[in-house]
Design a protein around this motif. Structure first.
Motif, PDB file in Angstrom:
ATOM      1  N   GLU A  85       0.854  -1.190   0.000  1.00 29.24           N
ATOM      2  CA  GLU A  85       0.000   0.000   0.000  1.00 29.24           C
ATOM      3  C   GLU A  85       0.888   1.238   0.000  1.00 29.24           C
ATOM      4  N   VAL A  86       0.690   2.083  -0.986  1.00 25.73           N
ATOM      5  CA  VAL A  86       1.507   3.282  -1.152  1.00 25.73           C
ATOM      6  C   VAL A  86       0.635   4.520  -0.970  1.00 25.73           C
ATOM      7  N   ARG A  87       1.116   5.474  -0.211  1.00 30.71           N
ATOM      8  CA  ARG A  87       0.388   6.734  -0.035  1.00 30.71           C
ATOM      9  C   ARG A  87       0.936   7.781  -1.000  1.00 30.71           C
ATOM     10  N   ILE A  88       0.028   8.459  -1.692  1.00 34.75           N
ATOM     11  CA  ILE A  88       0.431   9.515  -2.621  1.00 34.75           C
ATOM     12  C   ILE A  88       0.661  10.796  -1.821  1.00 34.75           C
ATOM     13  N   THR A  89       1.857  11.324  -1.916  1.00 37.15           N
ATOM     14  CA  THR A  89       2.198  12.552  -1.183  1.00 37.15           C
ATOM     15  C   THR A  89       2.235  13.741  -2.126  1.00 37.15           C
ATOM     16  N   ARG A  90       2.027  14.900  -1.554  1.00 40.28           N
ATOM     17  CA  ARG A  90       2.023  16.120  -2.365  1.00 40.28           C
ATOM     18  C   ARG A  90       3.398  16.329  -3.002  1.00 40.28           C
ATOM     19  N   GLY A  91       3.404  16.547  -4.313  1.00 40.19           N
ATOM     20  CA  GLY A  91       4.643  16.771  -5.029  1.00 40.19           C
ATOM     21  C   GLY A  91       5.352  15.521  -5.482  1.00 40.19           C
ATOM     22  N   SER A  92       4.797  14.343  -5.171  1.00 42.32           N
ATOM     23  CA  SER A  92       5.435  13.103  -5.606  1.00 42.32           C
ATOM     24  C   SER A  92       5.220  12.906  -7.100  1.00 42.32           C
ATOM     25  N   ALA A  93       6.033  12.011  -7.683  1.00 39.60           N
ATOM     26  CA  ALA A  93       5.955  11.790  -9.133  1.00 39.60           C
ATOM     27  C   ALA A  93       4.597  11.257  -9.559  1.00 39.60           C
ATOM     28  N   ALA A  94       3.901  10.538  -8.651  1.00 40.80           N
ATOM     29  CA  ALA A  94       2.625   9.917  -9.016  1.00 40.80           C
ATOM     30  C   ALA A  94       1.435  10.852  -8.849  1.00 40.80           C
ATOM     31  N   GLU A  95       1.603  11.948  -8.110  1.00 39.50           N
ATOM     32  CA  GLU A  95       0.468  12.838  -7.884  1.00 39.50           C
ATOM     33  C   GLU A  95      -0.010  13.441  -9.202  1.00 39.50           C
ATOM     34  N   LEU A  96      -1.315  13.405  -9.389  1.00 44.74           N
ATOM     35  CA  LEU A  96      -2.007  13.951 -10.562  1.00 44.74           C
ATOM     36  C   LEU A  96      -1.783  13.122 -11.831  1.00 44.74           C
ATOM     37  N   LYS A  97      -1.093  12.005 -11.714  1.00 46.70           N
ATOM     38  CA  LYS A  97      -0.971  11.101 -12.861  1.00 46.70           C
ATOM     39  C   LYS A  97      -2.123  10.103 -12.835  1.00 46.70           C
ATOM     40  N   THR A  98      -2.484   9.612 -14.021  1.00 45.03           N
ATOM     41  CA  THR A  98      -3.464   8.536 -14.072  1.00 45.03           C
ATOM     42  C   THR A  98      -2.737   7.212 -13.855  1.00 45.03           C
TER      43      THR A  98
ATOM     44  N   SER B  23      -2.830   4.633 -15.717  1.00 43.61           N
ATOM     45  CA  SER B  23      -2.235   4.169 -16.975  1.00 43.61           C
ATOM     46  C   SER B  23      -0.920   4.881 -17.263  1.00 43.61           C
ATOM     47  N   GLU B  24      -0.795   6.138 -16.826  1.00 42.29           N
ATOM     48  CA  GLU B  24       0.436   6.897 -17.069  1.00 42.29           C
ATOM     49  C   GLU B  24       1.604   6.381 -16.227  1.00 42.29           C
ATOM     50  N   LEU B  25       1.313   5.655 -15.143  1.00 39.81           N
ATOM     51  CA  LEU B  25       2.386   5.113 -14.308  1.00 39.81           C
ATOM     52  C   LEU B  25       3.106   3.944 -14.987  1.00 39.81           C
ATOM     53  N   ARG B  26       2.426   3.283 -15.922  1.00 40.46           N
ATOM     54  CA  ARG B  26       3.014   2.160 -16.657  1.00 40.46           C
ATOM     55  C   ARG B  26       3.649   1.135 -15.712  1.00 40.46           C
ATOM     56  N   LEU B  27       2.828   0.613 -14.826  1.00 42.24           N
ATOM     57  CA  LEU B  27       3.296  -0.394 -13.875  1.00 42.24           C
ATOM     58  C   LEU B  27       3.645  -1.687 -14.602  1.00 42.24           C
ATOM     59  N   PRO B  28       4.574  -2.477 -14.057  1.00 42.63           N
ATOM     60  CA  PRO B  28       4.960  -3.739 -14.708  1.00 42.63           C
ATOM     61  C   PRO B  28       3.781  -4.703 -14.810  1.00 42.63           C
ATOM     62  N   HIS B  29       3.897  -5.661 -15.720  1.00 40.91           N
ATOM     63  CA  HIS B  29       2.798  -6.578 -16.005  1.00 40.91           C
ATOM     64  C   HIS B  29       2.430  -7.416 -14.792  1.00 40.91           C
ATOM     65  N   ASP B  30       3.421  -7.792 -13.980  1.00 40.72           N
ATOM     66  CA  ASP B  30       3.133  -8.641 -12.823  1.00 40.72           C
ATOM     67  C   ASP B  30       2.882  -7.799 -11.564  1.00 40.72           C
ATOM     68  N   ALA B  31       2.139  -6.729 -11.755  1.00 38.50           N
ATOM     69  CA  ALA B  31       1.651  -5.896 -10.650  1.00 38.50           C
ATOM     70  C   ALA B  31       0.228  -5.481 -10.967  1.00 38.50           C
TER      71      ALA B  31
ATOM     72  N   GLY C 168      -7.730   2.775 -15.723  1.00 38.49           N
ATOM     73  CA  GLY C 168      -6.607   3.489 -16.296  1.00 38.49           C
ATOM     74  C   GLY C 168      -6.719   4.987 -16.181  1.00 38.49           C
ATOM     75  N   GLN C 169      -7.952   5.545 -16.257  1.00 37.62           N
ATOM     76  CA  GLN C 169      -8.127   6.991 -16.247  1.00 37.62           C
ATOM     77  C   GLN C 169      -8.260   7.585 -14.847  1.00 37.62           C
ATOM     78  N   VAL C 170      -8.197   6.766 -13.794  1.00 40.32           N
ATOM     79  CA  VAL C 170      -8.265   7.302 -12.431  1.00 40.32           C
ATOM     80  C   VAL C 170      -7.023   8.145 -12.169  1.00 40.32           C
ATOM     81  N   ARG C 171      -7.235   9.403 -11.817  1.00 41.99           N
ATOM     82  CA  ARG C 171      -6.116  10.322 -11.569  1.00 41.99           C
ATOM     83  C   ARG C 171      -5.841  10.371 -10.071  1.00 41.99           C
ATOM     84  N   LEU C 172      -4.606  10.122  -9.705  1.00 41.81           N
ATOM     85  CA  LEU C 172      -4.235  10.024  -8.297  1.00 41.81           C
ATOM     86  C   LEU C 172      -4.114  11.405  -7.665  1.00 41.81           C
TER      87      LEU C 172
END
Length: 324
Positions: free
Chosen positions: A250-263, A265-273, A289-293
């Motif tokens: 479980e990962v928490r999205i923090t302000r200013g992190s690389a994942a914030e405001l990305k969808t 699908s834009e994270l391009r997680l590996p296939h076995d995740a 895929g379109q859920v924006r973090l």
């Protein structure tokens, strides 16, 4: 041999048909007892219908029953009531898809707008020809003034040369695109309505941008449940493929992190995740895929040992909130 609906009745009035056989629909769209509600609803939506005859595949000439939108809505109401009645521990997210779906995602962007001066007779013709159940009455500036449904029209057909303004409902309950579906339906006066106009405030005027119908709500709910089932199957397949050598992170999205405001699908997680859930406040957001973090989101992921490091890197975190 056919089906006779309210829209057929309106068309019959327009064309002067006197017998059911002259106005009924003969090219039937059918449902079968083993069909999922999602499948049946898709057939309704594609065909512009609010009910389907149910027949056995082996005996398609024998009617087994009728499935209409009220039946599907009743199932939805029962599920939502069960969710609401389920005991909830403090801080536990509520697994109700309608609290995670925005009105803008569920609404129908195709709707009819009419002038208040249009006659009831002409609207009846328009609704029948387009298979619509309601029209939004707008002013010269495009702002919403009222709503008229086919039920209003049916009741007024004996004096159909009157303007719509005589029968339109002017005290309209509306929804906003950024509301959740649950918030829109919980508004005072929204209970029992078949549709809610969706409006935006443009220079002080409420301008219609969509229509949230009961069928749209049911479809959005069933899509979400279908998505949940697919995620669960994908997670089970991953665990089975790796002989159970997977970990839940479980990962928490923090302000200013690389994942914030990305969808996702834009994270391009590996296939076995597999992202199994996004927890936003007290709501479970079904991963798509379109859920924006957003900052504060907690993202739950099932990943192989090899993929775990890459997953954390995509979220720009050294250590997850939880891992097991």
């Amino acid at each position: 041999v056919g089906m006779f609906s309210m829209m057929d009745a309106l068309r019959a009035t327009r064309h002067g048909a006197l017998r059911v056989g002259d106005a009924m629909t003969r090219d039937l769209v059918l449902a079968y007892p083993a069909d999922s509600l999602h499948t049946a609803l898709q057939r309704m939506a594609r065909s512009g219908l609010s009910l389907l005859p149910v027949v056995e595949r082996e005996s398609p000439d024998r009617l087994a029953g009728i499935l209409d939108m009220r039946d599907i809505a009743a199932v939805l109401d029962a599920e939502v009531s069960a969710i609401s009645a389920r005991p909830q521990r403090p801080g536990e997210p509520i697994d109700d898809p309608l609290r995670a779906i925005r009105v803008s995602e569920a609404m129908n962007r195709k709707f009819d707008t009419v002038s208040p001066e249009l006659t009831i007779k002409r609207l009846a013709s328009r609704l029948a020809s387009a298979d619509r159940h309601a029209a939004l009455v707008v002013g010269d500036d495009g702002s919403l003034q009222a709503i008229v449904t086919h039920t209003d029209v049916e009741r007024a057909l004996e004096d159909a040369d009157r303007p719509l303004a005589d029968i339109a409902v002017h005290n309209v309950v509306v929804a906003r695109p950024n509301q959740t579906v649950a918030e829109a339906l919980a508004q005072p006066g929204a209970e029992g309505l078949r549709q809610l106009p969706v409006v935006e405030n443009r220079e002080g005027q409420l301008v219609p941008v969509g229509l949230l119908r009961r069928s749209d709500v049911v479809a959005a709910y069933l899509r979400s449940r279908d998505r949940q089932s697919k995620i669960a199957r994908r997670a089970a397949e991953l665990a089975d493929h790796l002989n159970g050598h997977v970990s839940a992170v479980e990962v928490r999205i923090t302000r200013g992190s690389a994942a914030e405001l990305k969808t996702l699908s834009e994270l391009r997680l590996p296939h076995d995740a597999v992202v199994t859930a996004v927890l936003r406040g007290d709501t479970v957001v079904i991963p798509r895929g379109q859920v924006r973090l957003e900052s504060g989101d907690r993202v739950q992921i099932l990943a192989s040992a090899d993929a775990r490091g890459e997953v954390l890197q995509r979220f720009s975190m050294r250590d997850p909130v939880k891992s097991r």
